[in-house]
Scaffold this active site. Structure first.
Site, PDB file in Angstrom:
ATOM      1  N   ARG A 251       8.375  48.428  55.512  1.00 26.76           N
ATOM      2  CA  ARG A 251       8.043  48.011  56.880  1.00 26.76           C
ATOM      3  C   ARG A 251       7.059  46.847  56.907  1.00 26.76           C
ATOM      4  NH1 ARG A 251       9.878  51.902  60.464  1.00 26.76           N
ATOM      5  NH2 ARG A 251       9.644  54.048  59.792  1.00 26.76           N
TER       6      ARG A 251
ATOM      7  N   LYS B  98       9.521  54.122  64.894  1.00 26.81           N
ATOM      8  CA  LYS B  98       8.380  53.347  64.449  1.00 26.81           C
ATOM      9  C   LYS B  98       8.738  51.872  64.299  1.00 26.81           C
ATOM     10  CE  LYS B  98       6.862  57.137  61.468  1.00 26.81           C
ATOM     11  NZ  LYS B  98       6.660  57.485  60.057  1.00 26.81           N
TER      12      LYS B  98
ATOM     13  N   ASP C  44      22.030  48.956  66.121  1.00 29.37           N
ATOM     14  CA  ASP C  44      23.040  49.023  65.066  1.00 29.37           C
ATOM     15  C   ASP C  44      24.295  49.646  65.671  1.00 29.37           C
ATOM     16  OD1 ASP C  44      24.158  49.047  62.493  1.00 29.37           O
ATOM     17  OD2 ASP C  44      23.162  50.881  61.907  1.00 29.37           O
TER      18      ASP C  44
ATOM     19  N   PHE D 235      22.302  46.285  55.478  1.00 30.55           N
ATOM     20  CA  PHE D 235      21.079  47.009  55.803  1.00 30.55           C
ATOM     21  C   PHE D 235      19.920  46.042  55.608  1.00 30.55           C
ATOM     22  CE2 PHE D 235      17.754  50.173  55.598  1.00 30.55           C
ATOM     23  CZ  PHE D 235      18.189  51.059  56.564  1.00 30.55           C
ATOM     24  N   VAL D 236      18.986  46.028  56.572  1.00 28.85           N
ATOM     25  CA  VAL D 236      17.859  45.087  56.501  1.00 28.85           C
ATOM     26  C   VAL D 236      16.533  45.844  56.535  1.00 28.85           C
ATOM     27  CG1 VAL D 236      19.082  43.116  57.492  1.00 28.85           C
ATOM     28  CG2 VAL D 236      17.928  44.708  59.017  1.00 28.85           C
TER      29      VAL D 236
ATOM     30  N   LYS E 135      23.292  44.313  65.175  1.00 28.55           N
ATOM     31  CA  LYS E 135      24.435  44.159  64.259  1.00 28.55           C
ATOM     32  C   LYS E 135      25.686  44.510  65.057  1.00 28.55           C
ATOM     33  CE  LYS E 135      22.195  46.480  60.690  1.00 28.55           C
ATOM     34  NZ  LYS E 135      22.287  47.474  59.627  1.00 28.55           N
TER      35      LYS E 135
ATOM     36  N   GLU F 133      12.880  47.286  71.105  1.00 31.74           N
ATOM     37  CA  GLU F 133      13.547  47.945  69.971  1.00 31.74           C
ATOM     38  C   GLU F 133      13.602  46.991  68.785  1.00 31.74           C
ATOM     39  OE1 GLU F 133      14.287  50.395  68.272  1.00 31.74           O
ATOM     40  OE2 GLU F 133      16.046  51.382  69.108  1.00 31.74           O
ATOM     41  N   ASP F 134      13.613  47.544  67.572  1.00 30.64           N
ATOM     42  CA  ASP F 134      13.688  46.696  66.378  1.00 30.64           C
ATOM     43  C   ASP F 134      15.109  46.227  66.106  1.00 30.64           C
ATOM     44  OD1 ASP F 134      14.586  49.254  65.709  1.00 30.64           O
ATOM     45  OD2 ASP F 134      13.478  49.377  63.834  1.00 30.64           O
TER      46      ASP F 134
ATOM     47  N   ASP G  16      12.520  49.768  58.084  1.00 29.05           N
ATOM     48  CA  ASP G  16      12.274  50.490  56.834  1.00 29.05           C
ATOM     49  C   ASP G  16      13.549  51.005  56.180  1.00 29.05           C
ATOM     50  OD1 ASP G  16      12.818  52.539  58.834  1.00 29.05           O
ATOM     51  OD2 ASP G  16      12.125  53.968  57.331  1.00 29.05           O
TER      52      ASP G  16
HETATM   53  P1  IMP Z   1      21.590  52.914  65.893  1.00 31.64           P
HETATM   54  O1  IMP Z   1      21.405  54.203  66.643  1.00 31.64           O
HETATM   55  O2  IMP Z   1      22.688  53.031  64.866  1.00 31.64           O
HETATM   56  O3  IMP Z   1      21.755  51.713  66.785  1.00 31.64           O
HETATM   57  O4  IMP Z   1      20.334  52.693  64.997  1.00 31.64           O
HETATM   58  C1  IMP Z   1      19.105  52.566  65.522  1.00 31.64           C
HETATM   59  C2  IMP Z   1      18.015  52.824  64.532  1.00 31.64           C
HETATM   60  O5  IMP Z   1      18.480  52.959  63.187  1.00 31.64           O
HETATM   61  C3  IMP Z   1      17.093  51.648  64.527  1.00 31.64           C
HETATM   62  O6  IMP Z   1      16.124  51.749  65.548  1.00 31.64           O
HETATM   63  C4  IMP Z   1      16.529  51.695  63.131  1.00 31.64           C
HETATM   64  O7  IMP Z   1      15.435  52.575  63.110  1.00 31.64           O
HETATM   65  C5  IMP Z   1      17.646  52.271  62.287  1.00 31.64           C
HETATM   66  N1  IMP Z   1      18.428  51.203  61.620  1.00 31.64           N
HETATM   67  C6  IMP Z   1      19.674  50.807  61.908  1.00 31.64           C
HETATM   68  N2  IMP Z   1      20.062  49.801  61.091  1.00 31.64           N
HETATM   69  C7  IMP Z   1      19.013  49.559  60.293  1.00 31.64           C
HETATM   70  C8  IMP Z   1      18.764  48.603  59.241  1.00 31.64           C
HETATM   71  O8  IMP Z   1      19.591  47.762  58.857  1.00 31.64           O
HETATM   72  N3  IMP Z   1      17.527  48.662  58.669  1.00 31.64           N
HETATM   73  C9  IMP Z   1      16.577  49.544  59.040  1.00 31.64           C
HETATM   74  N4  IMP Z   1      16.758  50.443  60.019  1.00 31.64           N
HETATM   75  C10 IMP Z   1      17.959  50.452  60.638  1.00 31.64           C
END
Ligand code: IMP
Length: 178
Positions: A168, A45, A106, A155-156, A134, A102-103, A162
């Site tokens: 959000r 989302k 990470d 964490f943001v 990040k 993508e938002d 969210d």
């Molecule tokens: P990844 O698979 O670790 O790259 O994380 C991807 C997903 O984790 C993102 O699309 C977010 O939904 C969530 N996420 C990762 N870091 C954060 C954060 O700092 N705040 C909020 N959501 C996060």
């Protein structure tokens, strides 16, 4: 500074900086997709607010939009590394110019899982636009074609991001600090 139960929300990127960056990314995408009909795929989302702002700034008439939803299992604020697709596309993307929105990238696990899934559907091109990343937390290499902000390892929340479905709707991006 806003207060959550255990953390303080400290403003990291304000709405004017976000608007300026969304406009910059929109002009890069507009420049690169002239005379093409890209399909923008938002990752639900977290990307919905960014994508809504972004598409309204694109000077491309022929864009189409779709959404997928990926679940990355988080225990509080840590990724478990398990990723599943909980909503796939309803139409074929074979031969299409696909741009994933993508938002945040990470660890990179969710987006690399999704990009591998989309690649199997044989799009003509597949690119990634991420509002934030990040890099210090990356576990798999991800190449981001259009990037908004590089963030520290906090964490943001806000502007679509969210924590357990909360925050959000905040118009700015906040880091959560003890
Ligand atoms: P990844 O698979 O670790 O790259 O994380 C991807 C997903 O984790 C993102 O699309 C977010 O939904 C969530 N996420 C990762 N870091 C954060 C954060 O700092 N705040 C909020 N959501 C996060």
């Amino acid at each position: 500074m806003k207060q959550s139960s255990h953390y303080q929300l400290k403003i990291l990127i304000n709405k004017d900086q976000i608007a300026e960056t969304v406009a910059r990314i929109a002009s890069e995408i507009t420049r690169d997709y002239q005379k093409r009909q890209p399909l923008l795929i938002g990752v639900l989302k977290g990307s919905f607010i960014f994508m809504a702002d972004l598409v309204r700034q694109l000077k491309l008439i022929d864009i189409e939009t779709d959404f997928v939803q990926v679940a990355s299992y988080y225990a509080e604020k840590e990724s478990s590394g398990k990723v599943t697709l909980i909503q796939d596309l309803h139409k074929s993307i074979t031969g299409r110019d696909v741009l994933v929105i993508e938002d945040i990238v990470d660890t990179g696990l969710s987006i690399s899982f999704l990009l591998a899934h989309l690649k199997k559907k044989n799009p003509a091109s597949l690119k990634l636009c991420a509002l934030t990343e990040k890099p210090s937390r990356r576990q798999v290499a991800v190449s981001i074609d259009y990037l908004g902000f590089t963030l520290p390892d906090n964490f943001v929340v806000g502007y679509g991001l969210d924590l357990n479905e909360k925050y959000r709707c905040l118009p700015d991006i906040y880091s959560m600090e003890k």
